[in-house]
Enzyme design. Structure first.
Site, PDB file in Angstrom:
ATOM      1  N   GLU A 278      -0.915 -20.704  -1.835  1.00  0.00           N
ATOM      2  CA  GLU A 278      -1.801 -21.327  -2.840  1.00  0.00           C
ATOM      3  C   GLU A 278      -1.276 -22.711  -3.211  1.00  0.00           C
ATOM      4  OE1 GLU A 278      -1.568 -17.802  -5.358  1.00  0.00           O
ATOM      5  OE2 GLU A 278      -3.741 -17.748  -5.396  1.00  0.00           O
TER       6      GLU A 278
ATOM      7  N   GLY B  32       1.348 -17.014  -3.712  1.00  0.00           N
ATOM      8  CA  GLY B  32       1.438 -18.271  -4.461  1.00  0.00           C
ATOM      9  C   GLY B  32       1.981 -19.396  -3.617  1.00  0.00           C
TER      10      GLY B  32
ATOM     11  N   GLU C 150      -1.537 -10.407  -1.555  1.00  0.00           N
ATOM     12  CA  GLU C 150      -1.537  -9.843  -2.908  1.00  0.00           C
ATOM     13  C   GLU C 150      -2.137  -8.445  -2.973  1.00  0.00           C
ATOM     14  OE1 GLU C 150      -2.073 -12.936  -2.123  1.00  0.00           O
ATOM     15  OE2 GLU C 150      -1.388 -14.318  -3.663  1.00  0.00           O
TER      16      GLU C 150
ATOM     17  N   ALA D 145       4.704 -15.799  -5.647  1.00  0.00           N
ATOM     18  CA  ALA D 145       5.195 -15.752  -7.028  1.00  0.00           C
ATOM     19  C   ALA D 145       6.396 -14.821  -7.037  1.00  0.00           C
ATOM     20  CB  ALA D 145       4.093 -15.206  -7.932  1.00  0.00           C
TER      21      ALA D 145
HETATM   22  N1  T1G Z   1       9.329 -12.037  -5.360  1.00  0.00           N
HETATM   23  C1  T1G Z   1      10.594 -11.648  -5.620  1.00  0.00           C
HETATM   24  N2  T1G Z   1      11.477 -11.233  -4.680  1.00  0.00           N
HETATM   25  C2  T1G Z   1      11.036 -11.222  -3.410  1.00  0.00           C
HETATM   26  C3  T1G Z   1       9.723 -11.605  -3.040  1.00  0.00           C
HETATM   27  C4  T1G Z   1       8.859 -12.035  -4.091  1.00  0.00           C
HETATM   28  N3  T1G Z   1       7.616 -12.446  -3.835  1.00  0.00           N
HETATM   29  N4  T1G Z   1       9.602 -11.468  -1.694  1.00  0.00           N
HETATM   30  C5  T1G Z   1      10.787 -11.026  -1.246  1.00  0.00           C
HETATM   31  N5  T1G Z   1      11.645 -10.864  -2.265  1.00  0.00           N
HETATM   32  C6  T1G Z   1      13.040 -10.440  -2.154  1.00  0.00           C
HETATM   33  C7  T1G Z   1      13.172  -9.003  -1.668  1.00  0.00           C
HETATM   34  O1  T1G Z   1      13.059  -8.104  -2.756  1.00  0.00           O
HETATM   35  C8  T1G Z   1      14.549  -9.021  -1.061  1.00  0.00           C
HETATM   36  O2  T1G Z   1      15.454  -9.000  -2.158  1.00  0.00           O
HETATM   37  C9  T1G Z   1      14.647 -10.427  -0.453  1.00  0.00           C
HETATM   38  O3  T1G Z   1      13.668 -11.225  -1.153  1.00  0.00           O
HETATM   39  C10 T1G Z   1      14.343 -10.447   1.029  1.00  0.00           C
HETATM   40  O4  T1G Z   1      13.068  -9.797   1.190  1.00  0.00           O
HETATM   41  C11 T1G Z   1       0.205 -15.997  -7.782  1.00  0.00           C
HETATM   42  C12 T1G Z   1       0.611 -13.399  -7.736  1.00  0.00           C
HETATM   43  C13 T1G Z   1       8.715 -12.956   2.505  1.00  0.00           C
HETATM   44  C14 T1G Z   1       7.970 -11.668   4.514  1.00  0.00           C
HETATM   45  O5  T1G Z   1       3.779 -10.440  -1.366  1.00  0.00           O
HETATM   46  O6  T1G Z   1       6.531 -10.051   2.339  1.00  0.00           O
HETATM   47  O7  T1G Z   1       2.263 -14.708  -5.053  1.00  0.00           O
HETATM   48  O8  T1G Z   1      16.695  -6.906  -1.543  1.00  0.00           O
HETATM   49  O9  T1G Z   1      13.894  -7.988   2.731  1.00  0.00           O
HETATM   50  O10 T1G Z   1      12.176  -8.942   5.663  1.00  0.00           O
HETATM   51  O11 T1G Z   1      -1.369 -15.362  -6.180  1.00  0.00           O
HETATM   52  O12 T1G Z   1       9.903 -10.453   1.575  1.00  0.00           O
HETATM   53  O13 T1G Z   1      17.572  -9.151  -0.855  1.00  0.00           O
HETATM   54  O14 T1G Z   1      17.575  -8.484  -3.306  1.00  0.00           O
HETATM   55  O15 T1G Z   1      11.417  -8.515   2.499  1.00  0.00           O
HETATM   56  O16 T1G Z   1      12.767 -11.456   5.664  1.00  0.00           O
HETATM   57  C15 T1G Z   1       2.927 -12.575  -2.848  1.00  0.00           C
HETATM   58  C16 T1G Z   1       6.445 -10.517  -0.431  1.00  0.00           C
HETATM   59  C17 T1G Z   1       3.517 -12.295  -4.191  1.00  0.00           C
HETATM   60  C18 T1G Z   1       5.441 -11.650  -0.204  1.00  0.00           C
HETATM   61  C19 T1G Z   1      10.390 -11.824   3.892  1.00  0.00           C
HETATM   62  N6  T1G Z   1       3.968 -12.616  -1.861  1.00  0.00           N
HETATM   63  N7  T1G Z   1       7.600 -10.662   0.420  1.00  0.00           N
HETATM   64  O17 T1G Z   1      10.676 -10.623   4.573  1.00  0.00           O
HETATM   65  O18 T1G Z   1      12.983 -10.154   3.621  1.00  0.00           O
HETATM   66  S1  T1G Z   1       2.273 -12.188  -5.437  1.00  0.00           S
HETATM   67  C20 T1G Z   1       4.318 -11.499  -1.194  1.00  0.00           C
HETATM   68  C21 T1G Z   1       7.543 -10.373   1.762  1.00  0.00           C
HETATM   69  C22 T1G Z   1       1.710 -13.786  -5.574  1.00  0.00           C
HETATM   70  C23 T1G Z   1       0.020 -15.374  -6.436  1.00  0.00           C
HETATM   71  C24 T1G Z   1       0.461 -13.947  -6.379  1.00  0.00           C
HETATM   72  C25 T1G Z   1       8.835 -10.482   2.502  1.00  0.00           C
HETATM   73  C26 T1G Z   1       8.949 -11.760   3.352  1.00  0.00           C
HETATM   74  P1  T1G Z   1      16.925  -8.343  -1.946  1.00  0.00           P
HETATM   75  P2  T1G Z   1      12.822  -8.992   2.531  1.00  0.00           P
HETATM   76  P3  T1G Z   1      12.190 -10.277   4.974  1.00  0.00           P
END
Ligand code: T1G
Length: 641
Positions: A104, A101, A124, A62
């Protein structure tokens, strides 16, 4: 972009999501997926749908940026239900990391195929929440309860091979992922489709599993792991729809929690720290080989980190015995990594081929970066840099690892001062993630960019600090300790202060920590400043050190320690020593103690910002979290106050 493009390959439709940088499921993406499902169900020429993503990864979750807003329709569980109930089967084509998400959505599809290099996960809990779109309800239906707990409670992703073995995905493919997914879809249409994920049963699990799974999950401030476990258990004992409602309720409650807000703050702070906007267009200098001068604790920790990041390393020490000690310390770190499964023996052997040690500075002549990590004394450091000036290339980056000396004084007289920079690592340097990057006025932008490139390569969290005593972290530490001593002078018990900070989430309070690291380090700094004529008031710590109480290493500091034990025991000797300095008998409760000390940290942080030593409050939060054990789920002193 926030775009979805639909193309056709024969009877198979390809839905391509394109929302850089990680295809996060923004509100617009969710709406576009919903209308794609409606449109493709209406199109009789389409028999199946491949869901794929442009860019570096499948949907990575998400859009966490939306979490400070009320949830926006269409809600993800509804989008996934629409896909799962589509007349035409959907096949998720996964590359990169299908997380949260994203995974999911993939589980709502009828099939999932992935590249070998892909990973799937439900991280999460690292954000203080639980999956909110079926993660705890579909995973056990696809792969059983144990895998669901590993994924949603542990929060760590699974590589494609392990995901295939667990039943989370249906196939691993090579080459052109979309073409392979289209072929997979065409083949899948030739035989009866498997049941929808939500319609599959969950294999029974022993009652004993749950009590075992609960063990050591209740970490203060982190409700999410136990909540995720309860949601999975609820899904095994109730119909799917009821389990989805239960999961959503838990998710929404945690999404609104303080710890989730704090963990989101840290998530984004870490990412913005890694790539400062000011350096976006600056090319770092070439960085292929590293030299370290000083084979002590810091030098070998930094050296091990550099070696494990793949840099050939040359260690300089003043004599052969010290070189040998330094090399074996670095080798021991790599051996530890092999024991912990972090490094294969083959990789260890390969990396050690790139390790050299010598007393001859000439060996550094080809290094792109040399880091000095010798005794914290200006004359000693200056002598090192005089040698480096003589033997290193004019464009080699020269860095000091000083923790509190003024880097400008260390660099005095250096030719090409533009290539000089401070890189303050934290001990143990191969473990602690914080790296304070301290440019001097002459430091060139491409040298600063090289510091950030090194941080990324070493997996560090870089924070730029201006020059002041203690830079950002040690300056706030000094204020924290002074405020804690002030509470002791007001009659607050030492053990109550430590207890308050442990209750707040620190692993140790300020006094226990000093006993562990030694009271004499700060004492010597104060004595040094006094010998230079600075007016440094006596501290309670001075009284203890002068009485021979330097901490655990002398059997007593702020606390007593029984022979061979590390458990702090309230000391009557300390009480007697400090009695003359106790001015009141304030009785603060632990919450008030913690609030007082966090407020003092934040007050010093505001002064640091006002002086331009730190660029933004979240940088100060990162310094305290990654260098000083500030509890992550509190967000840091600036966020928490
Ligand atoms: N939402 C918004 N921005 C995100 C994002 C996200 N989920 N993940 C990464 N970014 C942005 C980050 O801030 C950065 O922005 C750029 O993308 C590159 O990220 C409903 C509720 C995917 C392994 O927890 O683990 O889904 O600084 O530097 O090293 O059940 O990003 O460039 O402006 O980390 O290549 C669950 C979180 C969400 C994954 C990539 N998902 N992200 O790593 O790049 S909750 C996560 C990561 C959810 C559902 C629930 C990593 C990555 P900027 P980066 P990276």
């Amino acid at each position: 972009m926030n775009e979805i493009e639909i193309t056709r390959r024969g009877e198979i439709a390809v839905v391509m999501v394109d929302n850089p940088p990680v295809n996060a499921l923004s509100q617009a993406m969710r709406a576009a997926l919903l209308s794609a499902a409606d449109a493709l169900d209406r199109d009789d020429a389409v028999k199946a749908v491949v869901l794929a993503c442009a860019g570096r990864t499948f949907i990575a979750g998400a859009d966490v940026r939306e979490f400070d807003l009320p949830p926006l329709e269409p809600h993800l569980p509804d989008v996934i239900a629409r896909i799962e109930n589509a007349e035409k089967p959907w096949i998720a084509a996964i590359h990169g990391t299908a997380l949260g998400g994203g995974f999911e959505v993939a589980m709502g599809c009828r099939f999932r195929i992935a590249l070998e290099s892909a990973a799937v996960g439900l991280p999460e809990v690292t954000l203080g929440i639980i999956p909110g779109a079926g993660g705890t309800c579909r995973t056990p239906r696809l792969a059983g309860v144990e895998t669901a707990v590993k994924l949603a409670v542990g929060g760590r992703p699974l590589g494609a091979r392990k995901a295939l073995e667990a039943g989370l995905i249906d196939a691993i493919v090579e080459g052109d992922l979309v073409a392979e997914a289209v072929a997979f879809a065409e083949k899948a249409l030739q035989q009866p489709l498997p049941a929808k994920t939500s319609a599959r049963p969950i294999a029974a699990i022993d009652e004993a599993f749950w009590s075992e799974a609960e063990k050591d999950k209740a970490k203060p401030g982190y409700r999410a792991p136990l909540a995720a476990l309860s949601s999975i258990r609820f899904a095994t004992e109730n119909p799917f729809d009821a389990a989805m409602l239960n999961e959503r309720g838990l998710f929404l409650e945690l999404r609104a929690s303080d710890e989730a807000a704090a963990l989101r703050h840290v998530f984004f702070a870490e990412r913005s720290a890694a790539r400062p906007a000011a350096l976006k267009t600056v090319e770092p200098r070439p960085l292929k080989s590293i030299g370290i001068v000083g084979g002590g604790t810091m030098g070998t920790g930094i050296g091990a980190a550099a070696l494990m990041a793949g840099y050939p390393l040359t260690l300089i020490e003043r004599d052969e015995a010290a070189v040998a000690r330094g090399l074996s310390a670095i080798e021991a770190v790599l051996a530890g990594a092999v024991r912990r499964g972090k490094l294969t023996a083959a990789k260890q052997a390969f990396l050690l081929e790139g390790l050299a040690g010598t007393t001859d500075y000439q060996a550094l002549s080809a290094c792109d970066l040399v880091i000095e990590a010798v005794f914290e004394e200006i004359a000693v450091k200056r002598a090192v840099f005089a040698e480096l000036d003589r033997v290193c290339r004019a464009d080699a980056v020269l860095a000091t690892n000083t923790s509190y000396l003024d880097p400008r004084r260390i660099a005095e007289g250096l030719s090409h001062p533009e290539r000089f920079i401070g890189l303050h690592f934290f001990s143990p340097a191969h473990v602690m993630k914080l790296l304070e990057i301290i440019p001097v006025p002459e430091t060139a932008d491409d040298v600063l960019a090289t510091g950030f490139q090194l941080a990324r390569a070493l997996g560090k969290i870089p924070v730029t600090s201006g020059i002041c005593e203690g830079f950002i972290g040690n300056r706030i530490l000094k204020r924290y300790r002074a405020e804690a001593e002030q509470l002791v002078r007001r009659g607050v018990a030492i053990a109550e202060i430590d207890g308050a900070m442990r209750d707040y989430g620190f692993k140790m309070g300020p006094f226990e920590t000093q006993d562990l690291s030694g009271l004499d380090i700060a004492y010597l700094q104060r004595e040094g400043a006094r010998s230079e004529g600075q007016d440094v008031p006596e501290t309670l710590g001075d009284i203890l050190v002068r009485a021979g109480r330097k901490g655990q290493k002398t059997g007593g500091g702020w606390y007593d320690y029984r022979e061979g034990e590390r458990k702090p025991v309230v000391s009557s000797e300390v009480a007697a020593l400090l009695q003359p300095r106790i001015e009141a008998s304030d009785a603060l409760d632990r919450t008030a103690i913690a609030d007082h000390l966090i407020a003092a940290m934040a007050d010093e942080g505001r002064a640091i910002l006002a002086e331009g030593i730190a660029a933004k409050p979240e940088d100060i939060d990162l310094v305290k979290i990654h260098g000083y054990g500030f509890p992550r789920h509190r967000g840091g002193p600036m966020f928490a106050s």
